[in-house]
Scaffold this motif. Structure first.
Motif, short mmCIF file in Angstrom:
data_model
loop_
_atom_site.label_atom_id
_atom_site.label_comp_id
_atom_site.label_asym_id
_atom_site.label_seq_id
_atom_site.Cartn_x
_atom_site.Cartn_y
_atom_site.Cartn_z
N VAL A 67 0.85 -1.19 0.00
CA VAL A 67 0.00 0.00 0.00
C VAL A 67 0.88 1.24 0.00
CG1 VAL A 67 -1.79 1.27 1.24
CG2 VAL A 67 -1.81 -1.25 1.22
N ALA A 68 0.57 2.17 -0.88
CA ALA A 68 1.39 3.38 -0.99
C ALA A 68 1.32 4.17 0.32
CB ALA A 68 0.90 4.24 -2.15
N SER A 69 2.40 4.88 0.60
CA SER A 69 2.50 5.62 1.87
C SER A 69 1.51 6.77 1.95
CB SER A 69 3.92 6.14 2.05
OG SER A 69 4.26 7.02 0.99
N ARG A 70 0.94 7.17 0.81
CA ARG A 70 -0.02 8.27 0.87
C ARG A 70 -1.34 7.85 1.51
NH1 ARG A 70 -0.34 6.67 -4.58
NH2 ARG A 70 -2.44 6.21 -5.36
N PHE A 71 -1.58 6.53 1.63
CA PHE A 71 -2.78 6.04 2.29
C PHE A 71 -2.51 5.85 3.79
CE2 PHE A 71 -3.23 4.11 -2.05
CZ PHE A 71 -4.25 4.94 -2.47
N LEU A 72 -3.53 6.10 4.60
CA LEU A 72 -3.39 5.89 6.03
C LEU A 72 -3.27 4.39 6.33
CD1 LEU A 72 -6.06 8.40 7.42
CD2 LEU A 72 -3.58 8.59 7.63
N SER A 73 -2.38 4.06 7.24
CA SER A 73 -2.22 2.67 7.67
C SER A 73 -3.15 2.38 8.85
CB SER A 73 -0.77 2.41 8.08
OG SER A 73 -0.46 3.17 9.23
N LEU A 74 -3.25 1.09 9.22
CA LEU A 74 -4.08 0.72 10.36
C LEU A 74 -3.52 1.31 11.64
CD1 LEU A 74 -6.43 -0.82 11.57
CD2 LEU A 74 -5.00 -2.88 11.59
N ASP A 75 -2.20 1.35 11.78
CA ASP A 75 -1.60 1.95 12.98
C ASP A 75 -1.98 3.43 13.09
OD1 ASP A 75 -0.45 -0.43 13.70
OD2 ASP A 75 1.49 0.02 12.77
N GLU A 76 -1.96 4.13 11.96
CA GLU A 76 -2.33 5.54 11.99
C GLU A 76 -3.80 5.71 12.36
OE1 GLU A 76 0.48 7.87 8.85
OE2 GLU A 76 -0.86 6.36 7.99
N ARG A 77 -4.65 4.81 11.87
CA ARG A 77 -6.07 4.90 12.22
C ARG A 77 -6.29 4.57 13.70
NH1 ARG A 77 -6.67 3.25 6.58
NH2 ARG A 77 -7.96 4.85 5.56
N ASN A 78 -5.50 3.66 14.24
CA ASN A 78 -5.59 3.38 15.68
C ASN A 78 -5.23 4.62 16.50
OD1 ASN A 78 -6.44 0.69 15.69
ND2 ASN A 78 -4.36 -0.08 15.37
N LEU A 79 -4.19 5.33 16.06
CA LEU A 79 -3.80 6.54 16.78
C LEU A 79 -4.88 7.61 16.67
CD1 LEU A 79 -0.32 8.06 17.04
CD2 LEU A 79 -2.21 9.56 16.42
N ILE A 80 -5.48 7.74 15.49
CA ILE A 80 -6.56 8.71 15.32
C ILE A 80 -7.71 8.39 16.27
CG2 ILE A 80 -8.32 9.56 13.71
CD1 ILE A 80 -6.28 9.19 11.47
N ALA A 81 -8.06 7.09 16.36
CA ALA A 81 -9.15 6.69 17.26
C ALA A 81 -8.81 7.03 18.71
CB ALA A 81 -9.41 5.20 17.10
N ASP A 82 -7.57 6.83 19.10
CA ASP A 82 -7.16 7.18 20.47
C ASP A 82 -7.31 8.67 20.72
OD1 ASP A 82 -6.59 4.69 21.45
OD2 ASP A 82 -4.47 4.76 20.90
N ARG A 83 -6.83 9.47 19.77
CA ARG A 83 -6.78 10.91 19.99
C ARG A 83 -8.16 11.58 19.95
NH1 ARG A 83 -2.88 9.04 21.46
NH2 ARG A 83 -0.70 9.57 20.93
#
Length: 386
Positions: free
Chosen positions: A47-63
């Motif tokens: 997956v290209a880096s321009r797409f959000l990863s699952l780890d990034e979505r986990n952090l968004i959910a936390d914040r």
């Protein structure tokens, strides 16, 4: 994600939910989603880096659950634009307005596959409306605007002009009769690239001011301080010397360019040389449209000296400079390496040319005319000071 970190550390579901500050049922749902995602077959697709990863979505959910955390703060922590975070929350949240990272990741992944079926291919009613408009010679813009106005409650019909053009010109998009493309106002049946090979691309970082807009005082040579400039080229156009000629006195200055003639190097050399002149001799510069003047706007900003550009293939518009360049070939023959000459040698050559008597100056030399000009200016300033 903080919740799963606690679970992996050995905390139970209820205890981890209490520490994170979420409902027990929410925690159970998260564990079920994670188990489902782990059990699903994983496609080995990078997956290209321009797409959000699952780890990034986990952090968004936390914040987003933490009070006082703004979208801008989340974006800064992830190193993403704020618009990316805002768009992620708008697109991938649940119907009740909550955001679950695993579900969001699945929704985003499902939308990603390409190519997708075009709107005009998938919707025969919409395709017929567009086809009818093209049959009566409506432009794609007229069709798209009327679709929005006549069907405000059908957003799936709100297509763009590009959708119609691709359906006409791109075989993979399809959906419309190919012969209709010839009915467009351009009459083309094939798409023409926006940038054509036969078009001359702009060479300048800022718009050029053409010689036709140059003040009349420059053309009649009555006012000193207006200069003409150009490059003389060495072997295989690899080296160059920049030349400057003052139109009123025919005074010559040479610019040393030992490292090349890129726009940055030419800009810096011009600024350095021009700033050695008194203010009354810094009125304007006329140059051809060579790419070495790409940064002419920065030169003007540094010297307060406007640059005017000649028309293409019109060397006579810099007649004094062209004549001087011909004289300079006595010292710098064509086909030689011009980088071997030092700045001191260039100054010596310029001094020799400036000492030559000129018929156009009534057999005065450019140096004599320049000296007279500077003496007159100095006397006028002394009188004004008194």
């Amino acid at each position: 994600m903080a919740y799963f970190g606690l679970v992996e550390a050995g905390a139970g579901t209820r205890e981890a939910a209490r520490q994170v500050g979420i409902n027990y049922r929410t925690a159970k749902r998260w564990r079920a989603e994670a188990a489902h995602a782990a059990a699903a077959p994983v496609a080995l697709v990078e997956v290209a880096s321009r797409f959000l990863s699952l780890d990034e979505r986990n952090l968004i959910a936390d914040r987003v659950r933490q009070a006082g955390t703004s979208l801008r703060m989340i974006a800064a922590e992830l190193g993403r634009p704020v618009s990316t975070i805002s768009r992620e929350l708008a697109r991938n949240q649940q119907p009740d307005g909550t955001y679950h990272p695993h579900a969001a990741h699945g929704m985003a992944t499902a939308r990603r596959p390409r190519p997708k079926v075009g709107k005009l291919v998938a919707d025969p009613v919409l395709r017929a409306i567009v086809q009818d408009g093209l049959d009566v010679r409506w432009s794609p813009q007229q069709i798209t605007r009327r679709l929005r106005r006549d069907h405000p409650d059908r957003p799936e019909w709100h297509v763009t002009c590009e959708t119609i053009y691709q359906a006409l010109y791109v075989q993979a998009k399809g959906g419309l009769r190919r012969e209709v493309a010839g009915w467009l106002r351009t009459g083309r049946i094939q798409r023409r690239p926006h940038v054509r090979s036969d078009q001359r691309r702009p060479r300048m970082a800022t718009p050029m001011v053409m010689i036709s807009d140059r003040p009349p005082e420059v053309a009649d040579r009555a006012v000193p301080g207006h200069w003409e400039g150009d490059l003389i080229m060495g072997a295989h156009n690899r080296t160059a010397i920049a030349t400057l000629v003052e139109r009123h006195t025919r005074y010559v200055m040479l610019l040393h360019l030992p490292e090349g003639y890129t726009p940055t190097l030419v800009r810096d050399a011009l600024i350095t040389k021009i700033q050695t002149l008194p203010e009354q001799l810094r009125r304007s510069l006329t140059w051809d449209q060579g790419s070495e003047m790409h940064l002419h706007g920065q030169f003007t900003a540094a010297t307060n000296m406007p640059v005017y550009f000649c028309d293409p293939h019109a060397p006579w518009q810099r007649g004094s400079n062209e004549n001087t360049n011909g004289l300079l070939r006595q010292y710098f023959p064509k086909g030689t390496d011009l980088s071997v000459h030092t700045a001191e040698h260039l100054d010596t050559v310029a001094a020799e040319l400036n000492d030559r008597p000129r018929m156009t100056l009534d057999w005065d030399s450019p140096a004599e005319r320049m000296t007279q000009l500077l003496n007159t200016t100095h006397q006028q300033q002394c009188c004004n000071d008194r």
